[in-house]
Design a protein around this motif. Structure first.
Motif, PDB file in Angstrom:
ATOM      1  N   PRO A 253       0.003   1.310   0.043  1.00 59.72           N
ATOM      2  CA  PRO A 253      -0.329   1.317   1.454  1.00 59.72           C
ATOM      3  C   PRO A 253       0.883   1.955   2.061  1.00 59.72           C
ATOM      4  CG  PRO A 253      -0.872  -0.787   0.304  1.00 59.72           C
ATOM      5  CD  PRO A 253      -0.150   0.135  -0.653  1.00 59.72           C
ATOM      6  N   ILE A 254       0.730   2.555   3.281  1.00 61.01           N
ATOM      7  CA  ILE A 254       1.680   3.065   4.104  1.00 61.01           C
ATOM      8  C   ILE A 254       2.903   2.160   4.541  1.00 61.01           C
ATOM      9  CG2 ILE A 254       2.289   4.730   5.842  1.00 61.01           C
ATOM     10  CD1 ILE A 254       0.699   5.964   3.820  1.00 61.01           C
ATOM     11  N   VAL A 255       2.509   1.042   5.022  1.00 66.13           N
ATOM     12  CA  VAL A 255       3.316  -0.044   5.239  1.00 66.13           C
ATOM     13  C   VAL A 255       4.246  -0.506   4.098  1.00 66.13           C
ATOM     14  CG1 VAL A 255       3.976  -2.506   6.163  1.00 66.13           C
ATOM     15  CG2 VAL A 255       2.127  -0.810   7.164  1.00 66.13           C
ATOM     16  N   GLN A 256       3.726  -0.512   2.918  1.00 64.31           N
ATOM     17  CA  GLN A 256       4.561  -0.833   1.698  1.00 64.31           C
ATOM     18  C   GLN A 256       5.266   0.226   1.453  1.00 64.31           C
ATOM     19  OE1 GLN A 256       2.057  -2.291  -1.714  1.00 64.31           O
ATOM     20  NE2 GLN A 256       3.618  -1.120  -3.141  1.00 64.31           N
ATOM     21  N   LEU A 257       5.048   1.625   1.607  1.00 60.98           N
ATOM     22  CA  LEU A 257       5.826   2.554   1.379  1.00 60.98           C
ATOM     23  C   LEU A 257       7.005   2.415   2.067  1.00 60.98           C
ATOM     24  CD1 LEU A 257       6.478   5.379   0.299  1.00 60.98           C
ATOM     25  CD2 LEU A 257       4.954   6.261   1.872  1.00 60.98           C
ATOM     26  N   ALA A 258       6.797   2.170   3.421  1.00 59.47           N
ATOM     27  CA  ALA A 258       7.893   2.216   4.260  1.00 59.47           C
ATOM     28  C   ALA A 258       8.894   1.154   3.912  1.00 59.47           C
ATOM     29  CB  ALA A 258       7.666   2.096   5.627  1.00 59.47           C
ATOM     30  N   GLN A 259       8.368  -0.065   3.692  1.00 57.66           N
ATOM     31  CA  GLN A 259       9.344  -1.340   2.934  1.00 57.66           C
ATOM     32  C   GLN A 259      10.036  -0.800   1.901  1.00 57.66           C
ATOM     33  OE1 GLN A 259       6.257  -4.308   2.729  1.00 57.66           O
ATOM     34  NE2 GLN A 259       6.646  -4.721   5.005  1.00 57.66           N
TER      35      GLN A 259
END
Length: 345
Positions: A253-259
């Motif tokens: 997930p893109i949010v997980q990637l950023a985190q």
């Protein structure tokens, strides 16, 4: 010096192309490798510094849409293999200037196909590097090579149109084409408009990762060396006239990637991760995910060798050690402007 094979790579100074060219030059000193590239904004000559003096490497600066130049290459060189990577790929830009994407991605492919087909020396393979985005959005469906093509943005539409052109040369002339459709490829030297280098560049500038919209978008990520290995395997063992998915089960997930990137670069506790994320307006017609099956390619013996944890560590390390790879060029201002806009995923 006589070479056993001559390989033409279009877009060989770009991210994926430069890794492919470097691999070909190093693995096959007995082959002649020709790189045709116009050195657009997302290319850097530094990507090929390690091989620029190799006797089996030749660089030609030029536009794949220039029929006189492309015809000249096929007249003067006995091209055995073509890897066609030259393309415009930034999704947001394709909404703004679709005609440019049409010219480069479709007309450029037509020019190259025509020259290759008409050449006196018949190529053994014409390998067209396409994208999983031609399938359109997938929710619960996993796309295989027989799935319908339903592109959801102008970039993907031009890649699909180019695929149909490539396919027509197989149908009409039995010209030896192979089409690949790849997941999101990542790794060192990728330009900052793509999501992973964009997030890393923002973090190194002490800025937040900007995430488009709040819908649960995710992508399957494939490390660049695994993609190159797939292309080289298809060059040798792929069946002409066929399409091959090149993908991985690694969906992030893109949010997980950023985190993850925030933790790796900034080393902050979980409680502070949200402070490094900023949600911005979404782009039009966003696709949530592109799940594809690579079973057909795996039957030829290919498996992704680089895990997500290994690949992302290597990528983060490279961008940390090469902070000026892009920003010390004349494109510095453009890069900073790009970072204020949307990343391509």
């Amino acid at each position: 010096m006589d070479f056993d094979r001559t390989v033409l790579v279009t877009g060989g100074s770009g991210f994926i192309g430069s890794h492919l060219v470097c691999s070909l030059v190093s693995r096959h000193p007995e082959w002649r490798i020709i790189n045709l590239d116009n050195l657009d904004y997302c290319c850097s000559p530094k990507s090929l510094e390690s091989i620029e003096d190799r006797s089996n490497y030749m660089f030609v600066q030029g536009d794949v849409c220039n029929s006189r130049l492309v015809n000249h290459i096929f007249i003067t060189e006995k091209i055995d293999i073509i890897f066609h990577l030259a393309a415009k790929t930034h999704v947001e830009s394709s909404f703004q200037t679709p005609s440019i994407f049409q010219r480069v991605n479709v007309e450029g492919t037509r020019v190259l196909l025509t020259a290759a087909h008409q050449a006196r020396h018949r190529p053994q393979r014409f390998i067209y590097i396409s994208t999983d985005e031609v399938y359109g959005a997938g929710l619960d469906q996993v796309f295989d090579e027989s799935s319908p093509v339903r592109p959801g943005n102008p970039y993907a539409a031009t890649k699909a149109a180019a695929e149909y052109l490539v396919r027509s040369y197989w149908d009409q002339y039995q010209f030896p084409i192979i089409i690949t459709r790849s997941n999101n490829i990542y790794g060192p030297r990728q330009y900052t408009e793509k999501v992973i280098p964009r997030f890393l560049t923002l973090l190194h500038m002490n800025k937040k990762c900007t995430i488009q919209g709040t819908l649960p978008k995710s992508r399957h990520f494939l490390f660049v060396s695994d993609a190159v290995d797939a292309f080289l395997l298809l060059m040798e063992k792929g069946l002409v006239g066929e399409v091959y998915n090149v993908g991985t089960s690694c969906e992030v997930p893109i949010v997980q990637l950023a985190q993850e990137l925030v933790k790796m670069v900034k080393n902050v506790p979980d409680s502070e991760l949200k402070d490094w994320l900023e949600f911005v307006p979404d782009r039009p017609l966003v696709d949530l995910r592109y799940p594809i099956s690579s079973e057909k390619l795996q039957q030829l013996g290919w498996r992704a060798q680089v895990s997500w944890s290994q690949g992302i560590r290597e990528t983060v390390k490279w961008y940390g050690e090469n902070p000026n790879f892009w920003s010390d060029t004349s494109e510095d201002q453009r890069i900073r402007e790009d970072l204020e806009n949307a990343a391509s995923i």
